[in-house]
Design an enzyme around this catalytic site. Structure first.
Site, PDB file in Angstrom:
ATOM      1  N   ASP A  75       0.988  -1.201  -0.045  1.00 11.19           N
ATOM      2  CA  ASP A  75      -0.039  -0.097   0.137  1.00 11.19           C
ATOM      3  C   ASP A  75       0.997   1.155   0.013  1.00 11.19           C
ATOM      4  OD1 ASP A  75      -2.266   1.762   0.556  1.00 11.19           O
ATOM      5  OD2 ASP A  75      -3.337  -0.186   1.071  1.00 11.19           O
ATOM      6  N   SER A 127     -10.870  -1.424  -0.070  1.00 13.49           N
ATOM      7  CA  SER A 127      -9.555  -1.413   0.531  1.00 13.49           C
ATOM      8  C   SER A 127      -9.703  -1.694   2.121  1.00 13.49           C
ATOM      9  CB  SER A 127      -9.058  -0.166   0.466  1.00 13.49           C
ATOM     10  OG  SER A 127      -8.130  -0.206  -0.770  1.00 13.49           O
ATOM     11  N   HIS A 183       1.273   8.440  -2.373  1.00 18.00           N
ATOM     12  CA  HIS A 183       2.270   8.343  -2.993  1.00 18.00           C
ATOM     13  C   HIS A 183       1.992   8.498  -4.474  1.00 18.00           C
ATOM     14  CE1 HIS A 183       4.960   6.968   0.244  1.00 18.00           C
ATOM     15  NE2 HIS A 183       4.329   8.205   0.725  1.00 18.00           N
TER      16      HIS A 183
END
Ligand SMILES: *[C@@H]1O[C@H](CO)[C@@H](O)[C@H](O)[C@H]1NC(C)=O
Ligand SMILES: *[C@@H]1O[C@H](CO)[C@@H](O)[C@H](O)[C@H]1NC(C)=O
Ligand SMILES: *[C@@H]1O[C@H](CO)[C@@H](O)[C@H](O)[C@H]1NC(C)=O
Ligand SMILES: *[C@@H]1O[C@H](CO)[C@@H](O)[C@H](O)[C@H]1NC(C)=O
Ligand SMILES: *[C@@H]1O[C@H](CO)[C@@H](O)[C@H](O)[C@H]1NC(C)=O
Length: 688
Positions: A142, A473, A215
């Site tokens: 992740d 998720s 990110h």
């Protein structure tokens, strides 16, 4: 992309999630793109000591400037690099090069832009503390972790398992001392991202496993590198809440990496995606992946919108202010939410904001996802919203109040299939039902990053340890955690055996016997929404029978898909030849569910083999069908097991009315029982 590993003892599990920030435009002058190059390990010419030297030399012969970004040794054999399309074509012609694949971007499966990290649930029903459990390593791919979170406290955990080969990377803002006996490793993979997007902006996010602000986009070779490392570090369960994997398996880094992990005995659990309620919106459907959809849990955060006219509409809110806004105030319409809360005009008023531009509402989502509002606010569903909008726009003196009711538990019915949960049918392999099962994933309490407020907005100065988040998720790590639990109780079980146990013991009705509902339609959900049903770990520990699968079975599956030798090699990293005298069929893959696609024929014969993990017993079959257009016969209808781990085969023949209208579906279930265990497989028949 980061990969962290957690040591699980008994009822522990961890959830991480993050969202990508959309796709970035890539420009680096020349027409360079990133490629993953699959190499035939056994064809390394004499004279090279190391594979990396051979890779480098192959690369040199097509480009003087290209660099090896990653070399892979576990998930695949090969490397990644930046090349022009011409260089990629030349590389493809070199000896030992199996496949040169352009990179693919993956999105994280959350419904929210904020990011967050670990979760620790001690729910006695869902996650029993079993004293017999031993150490199990869960790898999570992740965007990172917030290691100081209480979720990672290692109080009460024993020493790290001696099989562990991983490490805790000491990099910017992440020292090795942040790892402990629970967070046992953390690694960071950005070479792929940086090669495409340029350096990580360190004012926004650290180049470390720390979770700061997402990110960005995740690149397929960062993901592959993380899987490669996780396999090498020896994790037991791998949790990946991301995907985009909607292409053939030989082009899909998640599917390819998961194959290698499966071969090493690692169960790979992936989220089904958040693209529901439209059909055929699944990702991560490879049969060696456990694909997880989302159900709601029995907790709610209601907040009622009371209109001056006297009508009440229940909504949902995570607002937690001191002054509860129970006053009736003038009510105004702000149109769309952008900047709606600004300005004196709106002071001492209740404002209606449309979230139509938000994907959640656009997708017709009707269950309510709780948001951590900065102002006293409530979110209502689309229907109530339409009525309220009509009221505020047409009443000459509209007034309203918002009553926040905080947390309510035991909400019924529960679970329901969440609207955002991606649905079948499986568009890549329609002969396999996906998702496999559903798990909790709506309004989940979870640890939250320390670098953002709970709304995720820059203006939100609040810092919280926990927040409420939704998405597949959230459901995938639940299953990863449960798989870790089963792995610790039954270390000898294969990933397919663990999945089978989780699947065949799942439930598809409420306590009153009524079927689980799909929130989108308010009607019973089907295997295309819930797979076999909702996970029920207490029974999964003792399933009675399992449907096992080995690497050879999956290779036969690839033969059944008519994959070319090089496509099979891309997925499985071996030179496997399908036996031309054998008739391969997906119908014979020993999967714990049955999908039949009626294409003109009227008889379909499937075979299955069950293993008695519960010991001796006599199992009889029961067929449950909602239609007269299908008949199912199981042969033999009774299976007698004399000892533990004995295997018995049977055939399942579907005789269907082939003249039924195309696009119709029928569902049912095949259940084996010895009086103590019930081993249920879902059936989906589709007229194509
Ligand atoms: C990294 O740590 C330093 C020192 O604690 C801090 O000032 C900086 O904001 C951190 N950077 C990120 C991206 O978290
Ligand atoms: C709406 O809620 C308020 C506050 O609980 C209550 O006083 C009122 O009677 C309710 N109105 C209706 C129509 O239910
Ligand atoms: C809200 O946004 C929609 C779509 O962008 C637009 O058509 C509509 O006019 C907007 N409404 C208001 C009140 O700004
Ligand atoms: C792969 O199979 C082909 C055809 O059977 C054979 O010629 C070749 O040597 C094999 N390569 C490897 C690496 O086993
Ligand atoms: C098969 O389906 C067609 C179309 O629905 C129907 O008319 C016919 O009666 C069915 N046949 C049988 C034997 O049920």
């Amino acid at each position: 992309m980061s990969y962290s590993s957690f040591l699980s003892s008994a009822a522990f599990f961890t959830i991480l999630l993050l969202l990508h920030h959309g796709f970035y435009h890539v420009s680096d002058g020349a027409q360079h793109a990133t490629y993953i190059v699959h190499m035939a390990q056994s064809q390394m010419p004499l004279g090279f000591d190391l594979h990396s030297l051979w890779y480098d030399s192959s690369l040199r012969s097509v480009s003087q400037s290209a660099q090896l970004l990653y070399t892979y040794a576990n998930a695949i054999h090969g490397f990644s690099t930046r090349l022009t399309p011409e260089e990629a074509d030349s590389l493809m012609t070199l000896p030992g090069v199996i496949l040169v694949l352009p990179e693919h971007r993956y999105e994280l499966h959350t419904t929210r832009t904020p990011l967050f990290l670990g979760l620790d649930v001690h729910n006695a029903d869902l996650f029993p503390e079993t004293g017999s459990s031993s150490d199990v390593v869960v790898g999570v791919l992740d965007t990172g972790v917030w290691p100081e979170s209480k979720s990672f406290s290692d109080v009460g955990l024993g020493p790290v398992t001696s099989t562990w080969r991983g490490g805790c990377e000491a990099v910017t803002n992440f020292t090795a001392s942040l790892c402990n006996r629970k967070l046992i490793g953390a690694r960071f993979f950005a070479r792929g991202y940086e090669a495409t997007m340029g350096p990580v902006d360190e004012s926004k996010e650290s180049r470390s496993p720390r979770d700061d602000d997402g990110h960005g986009t995740h690149t397929s070779f960062d993901i592959l590198a993380a899987i490669d490392k996780a396999v090498d570090d020896i994790v037991d369960v791998l949790s990946m809440s991301l995907g985009g994997g909607t292409s053939d398996y030989y082009r899909d880094s998640v599917a390819i990496g998961a194959f290698a992990a499966m071969e090493r005995g690692i169960l790979v659990s992936c989220s089904a995606g958040n693209s529901g309620p439209s059909s055929s919106t699944l990702s991560n459907v490879a049969p060696w992946i456990t694909t997880v959809g989302v159900g709601t849990i029995d907790r709610d955060f209601p907040a009622v919108a009371v209109l001056g006219k006297g009508k009440n509409y229940s909504g949902i809110s995570l607002f937690k202010g001191d002054a509860l806004p129970d006053k009736t105030l003038p009510f105004v319409y702000a149109g769309n939410a952008t900047n709606a809360a600004n300005g004196n005009l709106l002071k001492a008023k209740i404002v209606m904001c449309d979230r139509r531009v938000n994907a959640r509402v656009q997708k017709g989502e009707v269950e309510l996802v709780a948001d951590a509002h900065l102002l006293p606010a409530t979110t209502v569903g689309e229907k109530a919203g339409d009525i309220i909008r009509h009221y505020v726009l047409t009443d000459p003196n509209p007034t309203a109040s918002v009553l926040i009711r905080r947390t309510v538990v035991n909400v019924q019915p529960c679970p329901v299939v969440a609207a955002f949960s991606s649905r079948g049918p499986n568009s890549i392999t329609p002969d396999i039902i996906k998702p496999d099962l559903i798990a909790p994933g709506v309004n989940i309490l979870a640890g939250w990053t320390g670098s953002k407020g709970p709304t995720g907005l820059a203006s939100d100065a609040r810092r919280v340890e926990f927040n409420i988040i939704s998405g597949t998720s959230m459901s995938c790590p639940h299953v990863s955690g449960l798989a870790a639990l089963l792995n610790s109780v039954h270390p000898e079980w294969s990933p397919a055996a663990i999945r089978s146990a989780l699947m065949t013991t799942a439930y598809k009705t409420y306590n009153d016997g009524k079927p689980i509902l799909d929130v989108t339609t308010g009607k019973p959900s089907t295997p295309f929404e819930h797979g076999v049903g909702h996970v029920l770990p207490t029974t999964a520990i003792n399933p009675g029978l399992i449907f096992d699968l080995t690497t050879v079975d999956y290779l036969g599956f690839l033969c059944a898909l008519n994959y070319t030798p090089s496509q099979i090699t891309s997925v499985s990293r071996r030179n496997y030849t399908c036996d031309p005298s054998k008739s391969y069929s997906v119908a014979h893959l020993n999967y714990p569910s049955f999908a039949v696609n009626v294409d003109g024929s009227s008889v379909f014969k499937y075979t299955r083999t069950v293993t008695s993990v519960g010991g001796a017993g006599s199992y009889s079959v029961k067929v449950i069908l909602e239609t007269t257009d299908v008949k199912i016969s199981v042969e033999p209808a009774v299976l007698n097991f004399k000892e533990i781990n004995e295997k018995k085969s049977h055939s399942v023949t579907f005789t269907v009315n082939s003249s039924k209208a195309s696009r119709s579906n029928s569902f049912g279930s095949i259940e084996w029982s010895d009086g103590k265990h019930v081993v249920a497989s879902p059936v989906a028949i589709s007229w194509t």
